[in-house]
Design an enzyme around this catalytic site. Structure first.
Site, short mmCIF file in Angstrom:
data_model
loop_
_atom_site.label_atom_id
_atom_site.label_comp_id
_atom_site.label_asym_id
_atom_site.label_seq_id
_atom_site.Cartn_x
_atom_site.Cartn_y
_atom_site.Cartn_z
N CYS A 135 8.40 -2.03 -1.00
CA CYS A 135 8.15 -3.38 -1.78
C CYS A 135 9.42 -4.26 -1.21
CB CYS A 135 7.82 -3.37 -3.05
SG CYS A 135 6.60 -2.38 -3.67
N CYS A 136 8.90 -5.49 -0.99
CA CYS A 136 10.01 -6.70 -0.95
C CYS A 136 11.09 -6.40 0.17
CB CYS A 136 10.24 -6.69 -2.53
SG CYS A 136 11.22 -8.20 -2.70
N ILE A 137 12.41 -6.46 -0.58
CA ILE A 137 13.22 -6.13 0.57
C ILE A 137 13.59 -4.62 0.88
CG2 ILE A 137 14.88 -5.68 -1.36
CD1 ILE A 137 15.61 -7.77 1.96
#
Length: 224
Positions: A135-137
């Site tokens: 997820c995300c970074i």
């Protein structure tokens, strides 16, 4: 039998640990799908502690495992004890802790190093052909370790909606293929069994982030 999924945390709080809403979304979607989440974190010091009101570092010192236990309601294990043989998949939520505590991406970008313990776990799941959700970074971890992999952090053109789009360019420079996607979508790299979604890399309503994480969790469990 219920799928057993390791969820790897990096602290507690978006600016110096795991993004709490992302972790919660992962756990809710796993629960709804009938999967069993097992939460892990490395027993290491945080890079630093950030005052989440002021957005500034403080002089405090905190431990990643101890802080992650707050989100896990105390039901957490030291990452050093993880045994990939008994698990079906791995998911790593985002938050700056991924770039500060699990790696040095926050300060070194594409030239970062990844915690040896974290890298060993990622390589173990990959070698066992077990899916990894990011997820995300956190897709930067895969970009650094698995050259040529396909991942998404959303879009590669910076704008108000996508304030962190330069991350995609740095990942491309590592030899990874970045796939532009919407926040509600997840991208599947079938060859490497990687599933990624942008989450809060996008300036989007929280329910859309939640839905995108749901897409990621469903694909991870489909591959498990």
């Amino acid at each position: 039998m219920a799928k057993r999924v390791a969820v790897l945390l990096a602290g507690c709080g978006v600016f110096d640990g795991s993004e709490i809403h992302e972790v919660s979304a992962v756990l809710v979607h796993l629960s709804r799908a009938g999967a069993q989440a097992e939460v892990y974190a490395p027993n290491i010091p945080q890079m630093h502690v950030v005052d989440h009101v002021k957005g500034q570092p403080t002089q405090e010192q905190r431990n990643v495992l101890v802080e992650s236990a707050r989100i896990a309601r105390g039901n957490i294990k030291d990452l050093a004890t993880l045994d990939v043989k008994g698990l079906d998949a791995l998911i790593i939520p985002g938050g700056f802790g991924v770039a500060k505590n699990l790696s040095t991406w926050a300060t070194q970008g594409k030239n970062c190093s990844i915690s040896k313990e974290v890298e060993a776990v990622l390589r173990a799941f990959h070698a066992a052909h077990k899916p990894i959700g990011l997820c995300c970074i956190s897709p930067v971890l895969a970009a650094k370790i698995f050259p040529g992999c396909e991942v998404t952090v959303g879009h590669d053109t910076e704008c108000e909606q996508w304030p962190y789009a330069k991350t995609a360019e740095a990942m491309k420079e590592l030899g990874c293929r970045h796939i532009n996607s919407q926040v509600t979508e997840a991208h599947v790299d079938a060859r490497n069994r990687l599933v990624s979604t942008s989450a809060f890399m996008c300036n989007a309503p929280i329910h859309q982030v939640y839905d995108g994480i749901g897409s990621m969790v469903r694909e991870v469990l489909r591959l498990a």
